[in-house]
Write an enzyme that holds these catalytic residues in place. Structure first.
Site, PDB file in Angstrom:
ATOM      1  N   ASN A   9       1.142  -1.222   0.021  1.00 39.17           N
ATOM      2  CA  ASN A   9       0.020   0.124   0.102  1.00 39.17           C
ATOM      3  C   ASN A   9       0.790   1.143   0.078  1.00 39.17           C
ATOM      4  OD1 ASN A   9      -1.755   2.254   0.620  1.00 39.17           O
ATOM      5  ND2 ASN A   9      -2.614   1.207   2.312  1.00 39.17           N
ATOM      6  N   ARG A  84      -2.589  -2.270  -3.327  1.00 41.41           N
ATOM      7  CA  ARG A  84      -3.966  -1.390  -3.016  1.00 41.41           C
ATOM      8  C   ARG A  84      -3.849  -0.161  -3.884  1.00 41.41           C
ATOM      9  NH1 ARG A  84      -4.969   3.098   1.187  1.00 41.41           N
ATOM     10  NH2 ARG A  84      -7.176   3.492   0.880  1.00 41.41           N
ATOM     11  N   HIS A 173     -12.822   2.737   0.576  1.00 39.89           N
ATOM     12  CA  HIS A 173     -12.721   1.649   1.753  1.00 39.89           C
ATOM     13  C   HIS A 173     -13.318   0.345   1.389  1.00 39.89           C
ATOM     14  CE1 HIS A 173     -12.440   5.041   5.045  1.00 39.89           C
ATOM     15  NE2 HIS A 173     -11.342   4.662   4.583  1.00 39.89           N
ATOM     16  N   ARG A 231     -11.031  15.458   8.247  1.00 40.26           N
ATOM     17  CA  ARG A 231     -11.788  15.814   7.038  1.00 40.26           C
ATOM     18  C   ARG A 231     -13.136  16.141   7.471  1.00 40.26           C
ATOM     19  NH1 ARG A 231     -10.708  10.454   3.491  1.00 40.26           N
ATOM     20  NH2 ARG A 231      -9.190  10.199   5.052  1.00 40.26           N
ATOM     21  N   GLU A 377      -7.636  -5.484   5.745  1.00 39.80           N
ATOM     22  CA  GLU A 377      -7.854  -4.997   4.318  1.00 39.80           C
ATOM     23  C   GLU A 377      -6.724  -5.460   3.572  1.00 39.80           C
ATOM     24  OE1 GLU A 377      -8.311  -0.878   5.697  1.00 39.80           O
ATOM     25  OE2 GLU A 377      -8.938  -0.294   3.821  1.00 39.80           O
TER      26      GLU A 377
END
Ligand code: AMP
Length: 394
Positions: A9, A84, A173, A231, A377
């Site tokens: 990733n 990823r 996600h 965020r 993940e």
């Protein structure tokens, strides 16, 4: 394929890695190289005896960091690499074997994810250089949400913006929502209707019906939807024009504030870290308390809205650093959804932390289930990599 997969990733200045063995009971080697390109770059991780290591890599770029990662694979040679990739646009509805054409398609999507896709591709280039003979697979954050129907993915904007420029909701996600909903199916013995809440530094919700994503809270970018660490999540779309006209802010400044200076950090004025906020709130910090309240209310509001996508609600799944570790957040979210008829076993809720998987609703047969499921993940990326190679390798 019965061998380990190296999951990569890659960000602009970091590489997260995990070597995922085929057998679930085998140890994983995992770690992260950070601050790449700077004099204080370093690699840290965990070895096969579950011991931590840390090593300085001054000035290392992505290729040098990958070479250092290889040295820490303890002689294991992966059979494939799973990458990823954040944005697959509409082209990628599932994982894809990386070749020149697929790389060009990912580059073409970079306008939709300018911070992520180019960095992801740097990792691909560095890995291809180091492992020229290994199959490399791209696993997309957006792919799981390509099953959204148009009523969920279209914005009410002029059609040409969608047709000519790909302006629509994509969702992110995906590997996490896919993993935890599949796990909820397995644990419950049904192919269910789940509302999944991935609550980490980034946060999103998803409505999953029989293994397919039907709606999700993130949109064109990972800024839409829930309140996150830094965020803002949803704001009035008129906000940009207002800030530009009234305060003279540039687009870059607005973007920076909404992405990096808002959310839990902006509301509390303290931190984006939920652990610290819970402590501060318990000590009477008013803005920390407010940040937690807004965060939880907005999760509940999003879950209630997404429930419209499901023919039947079998339960809610909490995951991500906050979802897996904060009984307080889970309890507050549940308290905002009285019309869902949820139960909550407070004692079990309190104990289901630090990687524990469990059902926290008290088990009433008529009530929707409440699952806490640690996300995986990396494991999901390895699984999709294996599946693709098994299907396409003669
Ligand atoms: P992630 O991005 O999934 O690693 O999640 C990061 C978030 O999880 C941060 O806001 C952490 O503060 C939060 N987190 C981790 N452990 C706890 C905990 N024990 N209680 C509350 N929040 C936690």
């Amino acid at each position: 394929m019965n061998a380990s997969v190296l999951v990569i990733n890659c960000g602009s200045s970091s590489i997260k890695y995990a070597l995922i063995p085929a057998a679930a009971d085998q140890p994983r080697l995992a770690g992260i190289a950070e601050r790449l390109g700077s004099s204080d770059a370093f690699l840290k991780g965990i070895d096969s005896r579950s011991e931590r290591f840390e090593k300085a890599l001054p000035g290392a770029d992505h290729t040098r960091a990958l070479e250092a990662i290889l040295e820490h694979l303890e002689g294991h040679r992966p059979a494939a690499v799973g990458h990823r990739i954040v944005h697959g646009g509409e082209r990628f509805t599932r994982a894809a074997r990386l070749d020149d054409e697929v790389i060009a398609a990912i580059e073409a999507t970079a306008a939709l994810a300018p911070l992520h896709n180019p960095a992801n591709l740097e990792g691909v280039a560095a890995t291809c250089k180091l492992f020229p003979d290994l199959p490399q697979v791209a696993v997309f954050d957006t792919a799981f949400h390509q099953s959204l129907p148009p009523q969920a993915f279209r914005y009410a904007l002029p059609e040409a913006l969608y047709r000519d420029h790909g302006i629509r909701r994509y969702g992110f996600h995906g590997t996490s929502h896919a993993y935890v909903s599949e796990r909820a199916d397995a644990l419950s013995g049904i192919e269910g209707g789940w509302l999944t809440a991935h609550l980490g530094n980034g946060c999103s919700t998803c409505a999953v019906w029989e293994g397919r994503s039907l709606d999700t809270s993130m949109g064109l970018t990972p800024l839409e939807g829930l309140v996150m660490g830094t965020r803002s999540g949803d704001v009035d779309p008129g906000l940009h024009a207002h800030l530009a006209r009234q305060l003279g802010w540039s687009l870059e400044r607005i973007d920076e504030v909404l992405n990096r200076g808002s959310g839990l950090l902006g509301l509390s004025g303290l931190t984006n870290d939920m652990r610290e906020l819970e402590i501060a709130a318990s000590e009477g910090h008013e803005n920390a308390r407010l940040a937690i309240e807004v965060f939880c209310y907005r999760i509940a509001k999003s879950l209630a809205a997404l429930s419209c996508a499901l023919p039947r609600l079998d339960g809610i799944v909490f995951t991500g650093g906050i979802g897996e570790n904060s009984p307080l957040v889970r309890e507050k979210v549940v308290s905002h959804l009285p019309h869902f008829g949820l139960g909550l076993d407070r004692a079990v809720n309190a104990q289901t932390v630090r990687g524990r998987e469990g059902r926290i609703d008290g088990g009433h047969p008529a009530a929707p289930r409440l699952w806490v499921i640690p996300t995986d993940e990396e494991g999901r990326i390895a699984k999709e990599t294996r599946q693709l190679l098994d299907e396409t390798t003669p």
